[in-house]
Motif scaffolding. Structure first.
Motif, PDB file in Angstrom:
ATOM      1  N   TRP A 100       9.548  -2.936 -19.784  1.00 39.39           N
ATOM      2  CA  TRP A 100       8.265  -2.591 -20.370  1.00 39.39           C
ATOM      3  C   TRP A 100       7.664  -3.754 -21.142  1.00 39.39           C
ATOM      4  CZ3 TRP A 100       4.333   0.459 -19.846  1.00 39.39           C
ATOM      5  CH2 TRP A 100       4.482   1.621 -19.106  1.00 39.39           C
ATOM      6  N   VAL A 101       8.483  -4.537 -21.764  1.00 35.92           N
ATOM      7  CA  VAL A 101       7.975  -5.731 -22.447  1.00 35.92           C
ATOM      8  C   VAL A 101       7.341  -6.670 -21.423  1.00 35.92           C
ATOM      9  CG1 VAL A 101       8.652  -7.819 -23.696  1.00 35.92           C
ATOM     10  CG2 VAL A 101       9.549  -5.587 -24.410  1.00 35.92           C
ATOM     11  N   ALA A 102       7.974  -6.777 -20.251  1.00 35.48           N
ATOM     12  CA  ALA A 102       7.459  -7.654 -19.207  1.00 35.48           C
ATOM     13  C   ALA A 102       6.230  -7.069 -18.508  1.00 35.48           C
ATOM     14  CB  ALA A 102       8.553  -7.939 -18.182  1.00 35.48           C
ATOM     15  N   MET A 103       6.201  -5.741 -18.314  1.00 38.22           N
ATOM     16  CA  MET A 103       5.131  -5.099 -17.544  1.00 38.22           C
ATOM     17  C   MET A 103       3.872  -4.864 -18.360  1.00 38.22           C
ATOM     18  SD  MET A 103       7.174  -2.221 -15.243  1.00 38.22           S
ATOM     19  CE  MET A 103       7.351  -1.134 -16.663  1.00 38.22           C
ATOM     20  N   GLY A 104       4.011  -4.674 -19.666  1.00 41.34           N
ATOM     21  CA  GLY A 104       2.897  -4.274 -20.506  1.00 41.34           C
ATOM     22  C   GLY A 104       1.681  -5.170 -20.339  1.00 41.34           C
ATOM     23  N   GLY A 105       0.535  -4.561 -20.056  1.00 48.13           N
ATOM     24  CA  GLY A 105      -0.701  -5.295 -19.890  1.00 48.13           C
ATOM     25  C   GLY A 105      -0.871  -5.947 -18.533  1.00 48.13           C
ATOM     26  N   GLY A 106       0.106  -5.789 -17.646  1.00 48.13           N
ATOM     27  CA  GLY A 106       0.041  -6.401 -16.323  1.00 48.13           C
ATOM     28  C   GLY A 106      -0.076  -5.372 -15.221  1.00 48.13           C
ATOM     29  N   THR A 107       0.242  -5.806 -14.012  1.00 51.41           N
ATOM     30  CA  THR A 107       0.189  -4.919 -12.854  1.00 51.41           C
ATOM     31  C   THR A 107       1.486  -5.002 -12.067  1.00 51.41           C
ATOM     32  OG1 THR A 107      -0.786  -6.588 -11.398  1.00 51.41           O
ATOM     33  CG2 THR A 107      -2.315  -5.176 -12.620  1.00 51.41           C
ATOM     34  N   GLY A 108       1.735  -3.992 -11.260  1.00 45.31           N
ATOM     35  CA  GLY A 108       2.880  -3.969 -10.369  1.00 45.31           C
ATOM     36  C   GLY A 108       2.536  -3.171  -9.126  1.00 45.31           C
ATOM     37  N   GLU A 109       3.370  -3.288  -8.104  1.00 46.72           N
ATOM     38  CA  GLU A 109       3.169  -2.548  -6.869  1.00 46.72           C
ATOM     39  C   GLU A 109       4.292  -1.525  -6.716  1.00 46.72           C
ATOM     40  OE1 GLU A 109       0.592  -3.073  -4.713  1.00 46.72           O
ATOM     41  OE2 GLU A 109      -0.221  -4.613  -6.059  1.00 46.72           O
ATOM     42  N   LEU A 110       3.925  -0.254  -6.740  1.00 46.68           N
ATOM     43  CA  LEU A 110       4.913   0.808  -6.537  1.00 46.68           C
ATOM     44  C   LEU A 110       5.014   1.089  -5.042  1.00 46.68           C
ATOM     45  CD1 LEU A 110       5.833   3.965  -6.311  1.00 46.68           C
ATOM     46  CD2 LEU A 110       6.833   2.609  -8.123  1.00 46.68           C
ATOM     47  N   LEU A 111       6.186   0.828  -4.473  1.00 47.28           N
ATOM     48  CA  LEU A 111       6.407   1.052  -3.041  1.00 47.28           C
ATOM     49  C   LEU A 111       7.271   2.288  -2.845  1.00 47.28           C
ATOM     50  CD1 LEU A 111       6.475  -2.248  -3.584  1.00 47.28           C
ATOM     51  CD2 LEU A 111       6.844  -2.268  -1.126  1.00 47.28           C
ATOM     52  N   THR A 112       6.820   3.160  -1.953  1.00 53.10           N
ATOM     53  CA  THR A 112       7.602   4.342  -1.614  1.00 53.10           C
ATOM     54  C   THR A 112       7.861   4.349  -0.115  1.00 53.10           C
ATOM     55  OG1 THR A 112       6.613   5.626  -3.414  1.00 53.10           O
ATOM     56  CG2 THR A 112       7.706   6.853  -1.687  1.00 53.10           C
ATOM     57  N   GLY A 113       9.137   4.325   0.253  1.00 48.55           N
ATOM     58  CA  GLY A 113       9.518   4.406   1.664  1.00 48.55           C
ATOM     59  C   GLY A 113       9.766   5.853   2.044  1.00 48.55           C
ATOM     60  N   HIS A 114       9.265   6.240   3.211  1.00 45.62           N
ATOM     61  CA  HIS A 114       9.431   7.606   3.701  1.00 45.62           C
ATOM     62  C   HIS A 114      10.053   7.581   5.090  1.00 45.62           C
ATOM     63  CE1 HIS A 114       6.810   8.333   0.416  1.00 45.62           C
ATOM     64  NE2 HIS A 114       6.311   9.493   0.814  1.00 45.62           N
ATOM     65  N   CYS A 115      10.913   8.550   5.359  1.00 49.18           N
ATOM     66  CA  CYS A 115      11.480   8.718   6.691  1.00 49.18           C
ATOM     67  C   CYS A 115      11.508  10.205   7.021  1.00 49.18           C
ATOM     68  CB  CYS A 115      12.891   8.140   6.768  1.00 49.18           C
ATOM     69  SG  CYS A 115      13.659   8.337   8.397  1.00 49.18           S
TER      70      CYS A 115
END
Length: 209
Positions: A100-115
């Motif tokens: 959270w210290v690293a992510m705060g104020g930034g962006t990320g990509e949430l990837l969800t794999g489905h089968c």
């Protein structure tokens, strides 16, 4: 026809129930760390989450095929790509704090794999898989807010250390993509994969308007 959810995630179950499907839940018991370690080093993020989802779906399908000869098994796995790293569940408060210290104020990509696996006549038949990617715009919680969030226990056992539909929602400024995918299972992607294996999602609804 019965849907089987190869996941113990309460969030995924809640999403499906709210969308009219009452799946049976079977936990695969797949060793995710061992599976990830066995993948080629060059495997990209999408390949990783799909491999995990497929392993879960195949394990559960093999276990339930005789008992549920006309069914469809859905496996899922979610991870967060941030700052060049692909991360899953923090597991400990210290790891969650660092993220959270690293992510705060930034962006990320949430990837969800489905089968999705189709079981017919007690045998596994058609298979379809894919990924959904959603951009997360994180807020910048204060140190006190991070500690309070850690104290809830919520971020320890969810992909990326945050939720959209729980306490973590206070610290997400916005998303670009499918919100159901961030919660745990992408309804649009699951619908498309069901079509690929010859199943219409409306045939799985437990209640009709």
């Amino acid at each position: 026809m019965q849907m089987v959810l190869a996941s113990q995630s309460p969030a995924r179950l809640q999403v499906l129930r709210a969308a009219g499907v009452e799946p049976l839940v079977y936990v695969s018991g797949v060793d995710e760390d061992a599976l990830m370690a066995s993948l080629p080093e060059e495997a990209g993020p999408e390949s990783v989450v799909v491999a995990l989802a497929e392993a879960k779906a195949r394990t559960v399908a093999a276990a339930v095929a005789a008992e549920l000869p006309d069914s469809v098994v859905v496996g899922c796995d979610s991870m967060l790509a941030h700052d060049g790293l692909l991360v899953g569940k923090p597991g400990t408060a210290e790891v969650a704090r660092q993220r959270w210290v690293a992510m705060g104020g930034g962006t990320g990509e949430l990837l969800t794999g489905h089968c999705v696996l189709r079981v017919r006549g007690g045998a596994v038949g058609a298979i379809a898989s894919g990924t959904a990617t959603t951009t997360i715009r994180f807020g910048a919680p204060s140190p006190a807010e991070i500690e309070a969030y850690l104290a809830t226990g919520e971020p320890l056992n969810v992909a990326g250390g945050f939720t959209l539909d729980g306490y973590g929602g206070w610290f997400v400024d916005g998303i670009d993509g499918d919100p159901s995918s961030v919660i745990g299972i992408s309804l649009p992607l699951t619908r498309r994969l069901l079509i690929e294996v010859g199943v219409s999602v409306v045939d799985l609804w437990t209640a009709r308007a």
